[in-house]
Design an enzyme around this catalytic site. Structure first.
Site, PDB file in Angstrom:
ATOM      1  N   LEU A 186      11.179   0.936   7.014  1.00 33.49           N
ATOM      2  CA  LEU A 186      10.636   1.431   5.756  1.00 33.49           C
ATOM      3  C   LEU A 186      11.453   2.655   5.330  1.00 33.49           C
ATOM      4  O   LEU A 186      11.809   3.483   6.183  1.00 33.49           O
ATOM      5  CB  LEU A 186       9.171   1.839   5.961  1.00 33.49           C
ATOM      6  CG  LEU A 186       8.477   2.315   4.699  1.00 33.49           C
ATOM      7  CD1 LEU A 186       8.139   1.130   3.799  1.00 33.49           C
ATOM      8  CD2 LEU A 186       7.205   3.089   5.045  1.00 33.49           C
ATOM      9  N   GLU A 210      12.164   1.998  14.017  1.00 32.74           N
ATOM     10  CA  GLU A 210      11.286   3.102  13.618  1.00 32.74           C
ATOM     11  C   GLU A 210      10.064   3.040  14.524  1.00 32.74           C
ATOM     12  O   GLU A 210      10.045   2.265  15.478  1.00 32.74           O
ATOM     13  CB  GLU A 210      10.920   2.997  12.136  1.00 32.74           C
ATOM     14  CG  GLU A 210      10.247   1.693  11.770  1.00 32.74           C
ATOM     15  CD  GLU A 210      10.007   1.532  10.270  1.00 32.74           C
ATOM     16  OE1 GLU A 210       9.903   2.530   9.549  1.00 32.74           O
ATOM     17  OE2 GLU A 210       9.898   0.374   9.835  1.00 32.74           O
ATOM     18  N   TYR A 265       0.834  -1.196   0.000  1.00 33.59           N
ATOM     19  CA  TYR A 265       0.000   0.000   0.000  1.00 33.59           C
ATOM     20  C   TYR A 265       0.868   1.244   0.000  1.00 33.59           C
ATOM     21  O   TYR A 265       2.084   1.175   0.216  1.00 33.59           O
ATOM     22  CB  TYR A 265      -0.951  -0.001   1.210  1.00 33.59           C
ATOM     23  CG  TYR A 265      -0.292   0.320   2.532  1.00 33.59           C
ATOM     24  CD1 TYR A 265       0.527  -0.603   3.172  1.00 33.59           C
ATOM     25  CD2 TYR A 265      -0.475   1.558   3.136  1.00 33.59           C
ATOM     26  CE1 TYR A 265       1.131  -0.303   4.376  1.00 33.59           C
ATOM     27  CE2 TYR A 265       0.126   1.870   4.351  1.00 33.59           C
ATOM     28  CZ  TYR A 265       0.935   0.933   4.966  1.00 33.59           C
ATOM     29  OH  TYR A 265       1.543   1.242   6.159  1.00 33.59           O
ATOM     30  N   LYS A 277       6.432  -1.967   2.073  1.00 34.39           N
ATOM     31  CA  LYS A 277       5.267  -1.326   2.690  1.00 34.39           C
ATOM     32  C   LYS A 277       4.077  -2.266   2.526  1.00 34.39           C
ATOM     33  O   LYS A 277       3.180  -2.057   1.690  1.00 34.39           O
ATOM     34  CB  LYS A 277       5.002   0.061   2.073  1.00 34.39           C
ATOM     35  CG  LYS A 277       4.135   0.951   2.952  1.00 34.39           C
ATOM     36  CD  LYS A 277       4.246   2.391   2.534  1.00 34.39           C
ATOM     37  CE  LYS A 277       3.255   3.304   3.248  1.00 34.39           C
ATOM     38  NZ  LYS A 277       3.397   3.364   4.690  1.00 34.39           N
TER      39      LYS A 277
END
Ligand code: PDD
Length: 284
Positions: free
Chosen positions: A202, A178, A31, A146
């Site tokens: 990411l 993250e 996505y 992702k």
């Protein structure tokens, strides 16, 4: 609300995705979330490049990424929405097929879904900063993709919410990776620090923009593993992401970050980021 599904624009209530869609059964999809600022689909090319990269890595056969800005524009028009304070969500799955782990027949078309919705970052939070918690990074080893497989991110973020915080910063082997849906930065001795790109994080588009802004401003940066201790002792901590922009972190696991107020470097980056994204609107 009108949404886009497999080439058609339909009312969301009429959009039908079969229960054997691999997105539903296996979270077998990727996505993107892209935001409009003042008429512009911000960093669209970078987001689309990441989507293409995710499709390649997951071997999902969808070649229509170039069409998505046009799809997004039409979604805005059909919903009577402005090209500002809105986001485009796009999801591509490996399509619908009898449940079996291996890829379905090559002829199975991917499922392509897109919608638009309001997205604005709280000016109160941008001004005063947010609280975050830390938690173990329990995700898989391909966080560079992702993917819609976000269960570990969902669980981490829920922990934050239940602790009265906004985000969960994830730690793996004593290192900051993250946050559940944003990138993590710390400022120590005037150097802007963030984890290096790898399979563990990411490649955030806002992360890249902020690193470039640092270069322009002459602020030194270091993409190098950040330890938990370095995070806890940092003079400033901030998050970046499509939804949070450049967000000061003022509390970490219930304790203030430095003096508990957004730091000077964070402020400077917020100002420049706002200038780039918003023409003619004030930040706070
Ligand atoms: N999240 N890291 C993770 C795990 C993310 O999910 C995101 C974005 C980011 C920031 O990436 P970018 O700057 O490209 O938005 C970092 C999106 C917005 C989401 O899941 O809603």
């Amino acid at each position: 609300m009108v949404v886009y599904l497999n080439g058609s624009f339909v009312e969301q209530s009429a959009a039908r995705i079969p229960p054997d869609d691999r997105g539903f059964l296996f979270a077998d999809g990727v996505y993107e979330v892209i935001r409009w600022y003042d008429g512009r689909l911000w960093e669209a090319e970078a987001h689309l490049a990441r989507l293409r990269d995710g499709l390649l890595k997951t071997r999902i056969g969808y070649a229509g990424a170039d069409e998505l800005p046009r799809v997004g524009r039409e979604l805005l028009e059909r919903n009577g929405a402005p090209a500002d304070r809105m986001r485009l969500y796009v999801q591509v799955t490996r399509g619908a097929a009898f449940r079996a782990h291996a890829f379905p027949d090559r002829a199975t078309p991917p499922t392509v879904y897109a919608d638009v919705a309001p997205m604005d970052t709280s000016s109160d939070e941008l001004e005063h900063g947010i609280a975050v918690i830390t938690t173990a990074d329990q995700r898989w080893a391909r966080c560079d993709i992702k993917s819609t497989s976000l269960l570990a991110n969902v669980l981490a973020n829920q922990l934050a919410v239940e602790a009265g915080a906004r985000e969960a910063v994830m730690l793996k082997d004593g290192m900051v990776t993250e946050a559940s849906h944003s990138s993590v930065f710390a400022v120590a001795d005037g150097v802007v620090r963030t984890a290096p790109l790898s399979n563990l994080i990411l490649a955030g588009i806002t992360r890249r923009v902020v690193l470039d802004l640092c270069d322009e401003l002459g602020v030194p940066t270091r993409e190098f593993p950040l330890t938990e201790a370095e995070l806890r002792n940092a003079g400033e901590v901030f998050l970046t992401g499509t939804s949070c922009e450049v967000m000061p972190v003022v509390r970490l696991d219930g304790s203030p970050v430095a003096d508990g107020r957004p730091g000077a470097v964070t402020r400077r980056l917020q100002e420049v980021f706002a200038k780039r994204t918003r023409t003619g609107r004030t930040l706070f």
